[in-house]
Every structure is written in C-alpha cells, then in structure tokens.
Design a protein around this motif. Structure first.
Motif, PDB file in Angstrom:
ATOM      1  N   ALA A  31       0.832  -1.268   0.059  1.00 13.71           N
ATOM      2  CA  ALA A  31       0.064  -0.053   0.048  1.00 13.71           C
ATOM      3  C   ALA A  31       0.934   1.164  -0.112  1.00 13.71           C
ATOM      4  N   HIS A  32       1.946   1.195   0.790  1.00 19.22           N
ATOM      5  CA  HIS A  32       2.670   2.350   0.701  1.00 19.22           C
ATOM      6  C   HIS A  32       3.218   2.574  -0.466  1.00 19.22           C
ATOM      7  N   LEU A  33       3.704   1.675  -1.506  1.00 24.30           N
ATOM      8  CA  LEU A  33       4.210   1.777  -2.774  1.00 24.30           C
ATOM      9  C   LEU A  33       3.200   2.479  -3.562  1.00 24.30           C
ATOM     10  N   GLY A  34       2.032   2.178  -3.431  1.00 24.87           N
ATOM     11  CA  GLY A  34       0.732   2.880  -4.262  1.00 24.87           C
ATOM     12  C   GLY A  34       0.598   4.187  -3.676  1.00 24.87           C
ATOM     13  N   SER A  67       9.794  -0.182   1.490  1.00 25.05           N
ATOM     14  CA  SER A  67       8.827   0.899   1.082  1.00 25.05           C
ATOM     15  C   SER A  67       9.839   2.004   1.532  1.00 25.05           C
ATOM     16  N   SER A  68      10.454   1.868   2.696  1.00 27.42           N
ATOM     17  CA  SER A  68      11.167   3.033   3.088  1.00 27.42           C
ATOM     18  C   SER A  68      12.627   3.328   2.202  1.00 27.42           C
ATOM     19  N   LYS A  69      13.122   1.971   1.731  1.00 25.35           N
ATOM     20  CA  LYS A  69      14.241   2.329   0.623  1.00 25.35           C
ATOM     21  C   LYS A  69      13.778   3.024  -0.620  1.00 25.35           C
ATOM     22  N   VAL A  70      12.519   2.672  -1.132  1.00 22.43           N
ATOM     23  CA  VAL A  70      11.859   3.482  -2.127  1.00 22.43           C
ATOM     24  C   VAL A  70      11.875   4.832  -1.863  1.00 22.43           C
ATOM     25  N   GLY A  71      11.465   5.016  -0.398  1.00 22.04           N
ATOM     26  CA  GLY A  71      11.055   6.469  -0.227  1.00 22.04           C
ATOM     27  C   GLY A  71      12.595   7.403   0.213  1.00 22.04           C
ATOM     28  N   MET A  72      13.561   6.758   0.447  1.00 21.96           N
ATOM     29  CA  MET A  72      15.017   7.286   0.333  1.00 21.96           C
ATOM     30  C   MET A  72      15.459   7.424  -0.855  1.00 21.96           C
ATOM     31  N   ALA A  73      15.006   6.606  -1.780  1.00 22.73           N
ATOM     32  CA  ALA A  73      15.695   6.712  -3.155  1.00 22.73           C
ATOM     33  C   ALA A  73      15.123   8.174  -3.782  1.00 22.73           C
ATOM     34  N   ILE A  74      14.007   8.133  -3.417  1.00 22.37           N
ATOM     35  CA  ILE A  74      13.177   9.588  -4.049  1.00 22.37           C
ATOM     36  C   ILE A  74      13.605  10.601  -3.387  1.00 22.37           C
ATOM     37  N   GLY A  75      13.892  10.772  -2.032  1.00 19.60           N
ATOM     38  CA  GLY A  75      14.421  11.908  -1.417  1.00 19.60           C
ATOM     39  C   GLY A  75      15.782  12.153  -2.073  1.00 19.60           C
ATOM     40  N   LEU A  76      16.702  10.770  -2.347  1.00 20.34           N
ATOM     41  CA  LEU A  76      17.929  10.857  -2.905  1.00 20.34           C
ATOM     42  C   LEU A  76      17.898  11.678  -4.272  1.00 20.34           C
ATOM     43  N   SER A  77      17.159  11.302  -5.288  1.00 19.74           N
ATOM     44  CA  SER A  77      16.965  11.753  -6.376  1.00 19.74           C
ATOM     45  C   SER A  77      16.481  13.336  -6.568  1.00 19.74           C
ATOM     46  N   GLN A  78      15.961  13.852  -5.377  1.00 14.55           N
ATOM     47  CA  GLN A  78      15.588  15.232  -5.465  1.00 14.55           C
ATOM     48  C   GLN A  78      16.447  16.105  -4.719  1.00 14.55           C
ATOM     49  N   GLN A 274       0.895  -3.097  13.830  1.00 16.39           N
ATOM     50  CA  GLN A 274       0.027  -3.253  12.536  1.00 16.39           C
ATOM     51  C   GLN A 274      -0.966  -1.822  12.754  1.00 16.39           C
ATOM     52  N   ALA A 275      -1.402  -1.580  13.973  1.00 15.03           N
ATOM     53  CA  ALA A 275      -2.308  -0.519  13.950  1.00 15.03           C
ATOM     54  C   ALA A 275      -1.825   1.239  13.718  1.00 15.03           C
ATOM     55  N   VAL A 276      -0.454   1.073  13.650  1.00 14.35           N
ATOM     56  CA  VAL A 276      -0.103   2.357  13.187  1.00 14.35           C
ATOM     57  C   VAL A 276       0.652   2.473  11.779  1.00 14.35           C
ATOM     58  N   PRO A 277       0.437   3.678  11.114  1.00 15.01           N
ATOM     59  CA  PRO A 277       0.700   3.987   9.849  1.00 15.01           C
ATOM     60  C   PRO A 277       2.207   3.802   9.653  1.00 15.01           C
ATOM     61  N   GLY A 278       2.823   3.788   8.364  1.00 19.27           N
ATOM     62  CA  GLY A 278       4.206   3.792   8.413  1.00 19.27           C
ATOM     63  C   GLY A 278       4.944   2.468   8.100  1.00 19.27           C
ATOM     64  N   PRO A 279       6.244   2.349   8.089  1.00 20.40           N
ATOM     65  CA  PRO A 279       6.889   1.154   7.780  1.00 20.40           C
ATOM     66  C   PRO A 279       6.835   0.162   9.052  1.00 20.40           C
ATOM     67  N   LEU A 280       6.720  -1.180   8.916  1.00 19.79           N
ATOM     68  CA  LEU A 280       6.825  -2.186   9.799  1.00 19.79           C
ATOM     69  C   LEU A 280       8.022  -2.297  10.499  1.00 19.79           C
ATOM     70  N   PHE A 281       9.159  -1.622  10.125  1.00 17.29           N
ATOM     71  CA  PHE A 281      10.416  -1.862  10.583  1.00 17.29           C
ATOM     72  C   PHE A 281      10.514  -0.971  11.987  1.00 17.29           C
ATOM     73  N   THR A 282       9.427   0.014  12.054  1.00 18.29           N
ATOM     74  CA  THR A 282       9.173   0.762  13.437  1.00 18.29           C
ATOM     75  C   THR A 282       8.856  -0.116  14.526  1.00 18.29           C
ATOM     76  N   PHE A 283       8.831  -1.299  14.218  1.00 15.37           N
ATOM     77  CA  PHE A 283       8.568  -2.128  15.468  1.00 15.37           C
ATOM     78  C   PHE A 283       9.797  -2.275  16.390  1.00 15.37           C
ATOM     79  N   ALA A 284      11.066  -2.032  15.911  1.00 13.55           N
ATOM     80  CA  ALA A 284      12.329  -1.704  16.531  1.00 13.55           C
ATOM     81  C   ALA A 284      12.160  -0.767  17.622  1.00 13.55           C
ATOM     82  N   ALA A 285      11.267   0.582  17.326  1.00 13.85           N
ATOM     83  CA  ALA A 285      11.276   1.519  18.200  1.00 13.85           C
ATOM     84  C   ALA A 285      10.694   0.913  19.463  1.00 13.85           C
ATOM     85  N   PHE A 286       9.440  -0.029  19.185  1.00  5.31           N
ATOM     86  CA  PHE A 286       8.858  -0.524  20.398  1.00  5.31           C
ATOM     87  C   PHE A 286       9.742  -1.341  21.082  1.00  5.31           C
ATOM     88  N   LEU A 287      10.531  -2.257  20.548  1.00  6.82           N
ATOM     89  CA  LEU A 287      11.348  -3.144  21.168  1.00  6.82           C
ATOM     90  C   LEU A 287      12.350  -2.499  22.036  1.00  6.82           C
TER      91      LEU A 287
END
Length: 394
Positions: A31-34, A67-78, A274-287
């Motif tokens: 969905a993020h890529l969309g 999805s975060s890598k795609v977002g980084m690449a978009i920011g990098l390109s600009q 799963q209940a929050v928006p954004g990337p799943l990798f933010t699970f690391a912040a909880f842990l």
C-alpha cells in the motif's frame, strides 16, 4: 525523463511531504508503494513510471525495509543525501513515536494490561503472520521448486532453533536457487536520476560490510548492552528479505531467549505495530523502548534502518550491471522462497504456540484472519478489536 517538478524539492519540503505520508499510509509496504506512486509519479511528476518501477525493483533486490528504501531513493533523487534522510525521517517518525509511547505505557501499567489486552494482541499477531505467509507464498513461491525451498527452509528453522538455523535457511535457499531455479534477468534498466559515483557507492558498501563484521566484535569486547542491542538490530536489518514481517523470527530468536524481554510483550508489540501507519520496521522502536527506554528505542530504530540506507546508496551506481546477472536473480528468488519458509516456521513456533492455548484462542485467530482476508478490514481496526476482546473476555 521526469518532468520538472512544480514545487521546490528542498530537504525540508521533502520531510513535510513524507511526514504527511507517514501519518496516513496504512496497509503495509504494498500500500505504501501505491501512495508513493500517486504522490511522486502522478501528482508531482518527480519520477517517470519506468524510473519508479526500477526503484521498486532495486528495493526488492536488497534486504531491508522495501517501502522505506523507495522513499529514501526518491528523496535522494531530488535533494541528495539530505533528501534521503528527510524522506526517511518524515515517513518513520509518526509510527516510531506512537510505538515508543505504547511501550512506555506498558511499562507504566505493569501486568494490568497483560492478562487480557496483551493476549488479544498476540492473537491478532498470529492472524497477521498467517495472512503474510499466505500472501508471500502466493507471490514468491509460484512454482513447485520454490514451494519445496519454502518447506525446506521452514524445516531447517524448526530443527535448528535460533539465529544459526535461520541464517542457514536463508543462505541455503539462495545457493539452491542458483542451481535449480530458472530466472531471466532484465537486459535493460531505466536511467535513474541519482548522481552517485561508483567510487562513492563502493565506499558505502565497504562501510556496510565493516559494520556487519565489526559490530559483533566490538559488542563482545565492550560488553555494552546498548551496543549489543545496536548490533542485533543492524544485523537484522541487513538480513531481512521479503518484507517487514520477516524481521519477526530474526528478532524473536535474538531477544526473547536471551531475556531482553518476554515473548508476550514481544508479540503484543508486533500486534500493535499493525495498528499504526508507516513502515513495519518501526517495530524496532517499540522493542528498543521496552528494553532500554527512549534512548534504546531511538538507537534500535537507527540500527535497523542503517543497512537499508547503506545498501541503497552503495548498489545504485552498479544497478544497471547487476540487472543483467541471471544468477543473482536466481539467488534472490531462492532467498525469497526461504524467507517465506522462515515466516511459516515462526507462525508455528513461537507465534502459534504462544497465542493459541485453547479452542477459544483458535476461534479468535480464525475470526481475525477472516476479518483481514475476507472482510478486507484495515489491520489497525482488527488490532483494536482484538485488544478489546482480549481485555473483556480473556
């Protein structure tokens, strides 16, 4: 080539755009890529359709948060490296802060929540992992050889518990993929609007490798809990192929048996993610917050995203040549099948065995799965419902 964007793609502007996306992008990486395509290809015209598709291919080729890598690449390109950092921060901070607050709230509540709502979150986590296994198996294991690889990797992970078995399953699946899978690499790739020299790319890749090798040694010598945490999350971020769900078995094997936190708290946090928006990798912040407070949350967040950035900026200058290597594509196809097997093993142990202790638990897992797959309900709603049922009934 993409049309000149009508707005000013400075780092601050990129941060605000991705912050809005980070606040509203529910539904997981697909969905993020969309959302990204609608924002940066259709609306702002920062990238062509072909260039955007190529960025997705790069993200799938490497481990890390897709999805975060795609977002980084978009920011990098600009806006260069600052644009990549701005995109990552904007997209990540909303969910990371919410999960850190949730972890601090659990710490304040003690066991008051654990008897009910936490068990409900564990049940939802089991349903979400089952949905991920089903969806990933359909897309990444479309033929008999890859299904066999999936089952073989699951068997290895179950027979050899812990990080050693998981690493053996992933590497073994990649090696077998080179031998038995028939894949065709693309002969042409879209020219990407990212100005990184091959020398700079090689230096980033060297830094990635040095951290991969040096952090375990440094953590052992320094005997620092925070450094050990950073090493675990960095290594996990460097090994996750196939999506954010795959970090579940890797992190569980590292953190729970060694006593960093309980399995119940681990699965409850995964359900809440799963209940929050954004990337799943933010699970690391909880842990990280559950283990070592706010500093631990921030440290683990940086650690798990660092490999994605280093590999992205390291591989981009060499991407056109890598696209023509059929053996690399075959290895990646094998690895992807292996990680589905890894997730399948985790669905049984520890997710299933921990969440399902009675017939009622099984019924609730199946109900949550029906809500997700047949009812097409958003994950956040299923998570809230599961926690509420657990609090009232279990």
């Amino acid at each position: 080539m993409p049309a000149t964007p009508p707005d000013d793609p400075r780092p601050w502007s990129i941060f605000l755009i991705f912050l809005r996306l980070g606040l509203t992008s529910f539904g997981g990486p697909v969905a993020h890529l969309g959302y990204f395509r609608q924002e940066f290809v259709s609306r702002r015209r920062w990238l062509s359709e072909a260039a955007y598709a190529e960025l997705i291919a790069i993200a799938q080729f490497m481990p890390g948060a897709a999805s975060s890598k795609v977002g980084m690449a978009i920011g990098l390109s600009q806006a260069g490296y600052r644009g990549a950092l701005a995109a990552c921060l904007g997209f990540t901070l909303p969910s990371a802060l919410l999960l850190m607050a949730f972890a601090l709230g659990l710490a304040g509540q003690g066991d008051a929540l654990a008897s009910g709502a936490l068990h409900g979150l564990k049940i939802v986590a089991a349903a979400i992992v089952a949905q991920a296994v089903w969806g990933m198996a359909r897309s990444l294991c479309p033929d008999t050889p890859r299904r066999v690889l999936m089952l073989g990797a699951a068997a290895v992970a179950l027979l050899v518990p812990g990080a050693v078995g998981q690493l053996a399953a992933i590497l073994g699946a990649g090696l077998v993929g080179v031998v038995v899978l028939d894949t065709k690499a693309q002969t042409q790739a879209e020219a990407l609007p990212v100005a990184i020299s091959r020398r700079a790319g090689a230096l980033w890749l060297v830094l990635f490798a040095l951290l991969m090798v040096g952090l375990p040694l440094l953590a052992h010598v320094a005997d620092s809990p925070l450094l050990s945490l950073f090493e675990v999350f960095y290594r996990t971020g460097a090994l996750v192929f196939g999506g954010g769900h795959v970090m579940l078995p890797l992190l569980q094997a590292e953190l729970v048996p060694d006593g960093w936190l309980s399995n119940d708290l681990f699965l409850a946090g995964y359900g809440a993610t799963q209940a929050v928006p954004g990337p799943l990798f933010t699970f690391a912040a909880f842990l990280g917050t559950a283990i070592a407070g706010v500093l631990g949350g921030l440290l683990c967040l940086v650690a798990i995203f660092a490999p994605s950035f280093l590999l992205l900026v390291g591989v981009l200058p060499f991407w056109v040549r890598l696209r023509t290597r059929a053996h690399l594509q075959a290895a990646l196809a094998g690895v992807n099948a292996g990680v589905v097997g890894l997730l399948l093993a985790t669905l049984y142990q520890p997710v299933g065995t921990s969440a399902v202790g009675s017939l009622l638990d099984l019924v609730l897992v199946l109900l949550a799965l029906v809500m997700l797959m047949a009812g097409k309900l958003p994950p956040w709603l299923v998570v809230v419902t599961g926690a509420l049922i657990g609090w009232l009934v279990l």
